[in-house]
Design a protein around this motif. Sequence first.
Motif, PDB file in Angstrom:
ATOM      1  N   ASN A  31     -11.078 -15.978  48.325  1.00 43.44           N
ATOM      2  CA  ASN A  31     -10.198 -15.047  48.246  1.00 43.44           C
ATOM      3  C   ASN A  31     -10.644 -14.064  47.275  1.00 43.44           C
ATOM      4  O   ASN A  31     -10.958 -14.407  46.176  1.00 43.44           O
ATOM      5  CB  ASN A  31      -8.904 -15.523  47.731  1.00 43.44           C
ATOM      6  N   LYS A  32     -11.005 -12.654  47.885  1.00 39.86           N
ATOM      7  CA  LYS A  32     -11.604 -11.723  46.936  1.00 39.86           C
ATOM      8  C   LYS A  32     -10.725 -10.856  46.323  1.00 39.86           C
ATOM      9  O   LYS A  32     -11.263  -9.857  45.825  1.00 39.86           O
ATOM     10  CB  LYS A  32     -12.441 -10.938  48.069  1.00 39.86           C
ATOM     11  N   LYS A  33      -9.372 -11.269  45.938  1.00 40.13           N
ATOM     12  CA  LYS A  33      -8.460 -10.293  45.381  1.00 40.13           C
ATOM     13  C   LYS A  33      -9.090 -10.395  43.919  1.00 40.13           C
ATOM     14  O   LYS A  33      -9.308 -11.598  43.492  1.00 40.13           O
ATOM     15  CB  LYS A  33      -7.119 -10.925  45.726  1.00 40.13           C
ATOM     16  N   ARG A  34      -8.815  -9.278  43.431  1.00 39.35           N
ATOM     17  CA  ARG A  34      -9.736  -9.132  41.768  1.00 39.35           C
ATOM     18  C   ARG A  34      -8.929  -8.075  41.104  1.00 39.35           C
ATOM     19  O   ARG A  34      -8.357  -7.233  41.687  1.00 39.35           O
ATOM     20  CB  ARG A  34     -11.213  -8.920  42.107  1.00 39.35           C
ATOM     21  N   HIS A  57      -6.061  -2.562  42.447  1.00 39.95           N
ATOM     22  CA  HIS A  57      -6.173  -1.936  43.672  1.00 39.95           C
ATOM     23  C   HIS A  57      -4.918  -0.847  43.784  1.00 39.95           C
ATOM     24  O   HIS A  57      -5.011   0.132  44.218  1.00 39.95           O
ATOM     25  CB  HIS A  57      -6.383  -2.758  44.863  1.00 39.95           C
ATOM     26  N   PRO A  68       1.795  -2.895  41.953  1.00 39.05           N
ATOM     27  CA  PRO A  68       1.619  -4.294  42.815  1.00 39.05           C
ATOM     28  C   PRO A  68       2.886  -5.055  42.726  1.00 39.05           C
ATOM     29  O   PRO A  68       3.706  -4.605  42.176  1.00 39.05           O
ATOM     30  CB  PRO A  68       0.545  -5.166  41.628  1.00 39.05           C
TER      31      PRO A  68
END
Length: 208
Positions: free
Chosen positions: A75-78, A101, A105
């Motif tokens: 999972n590339k959520k960062r 991002h 959120p």
Amino acid sequence: MEKFGKRHCIKMNRIHGEAGSTDIESLQIDKAAIKEKIEGYSARDIYNFDETALFYAAPPRTTISHQKFSGWKDNKKRLTVGLLHNADGTDKWSNVLMIGHARRPNCFNKNNKKQEASDHGFSMYHYNSNAWMTRSIFYVFLCCFDHAMKAQKRKVLLILDNLSGHIVDYIPTNVELLFLPPNTTSYLQPLNGGIIRAFKAYFKCKQY
């Protein structure tokens, strides 16, 4: 091949970091110059700042079980987290810099009402499409840190890597900036000496 490797002390090693790109001879010269610079400050007044990527949604890569498990796509959520500390560890800088991002959120929402990061106490939360450090974000951080040191009537040294985003059009009054030479952070950056790794390990421990 396995027996051959054992006889000749050959084993698989993971290649990581940037240490292989460092000129050791010039590194010694850089270390001497940096040492001369920091000798003018007490340990309490020497700070280091660095950013790191925090993959907060990544599942653990190891587990305890009776059988093997198939892997899964990462999972590339960062988030990008900016860590700041002083040399003797007495300054617990609580206003942590975070870059995400999204402006708001989903985790910030409460009772179906969209809220800002500041509503949850994150005054240094920023956002852009890549969740990366930019000059405008670092400008805000540096101004905040400089004003904090001015309020405490302190003159401090801030050690930074040579990221282009750290070059801003602002001259602090109470903070002297010391930029590390290229390809030397693996050797000279204090936060790379295990502090960032300990932070991520603690985060994972609390998360899982």
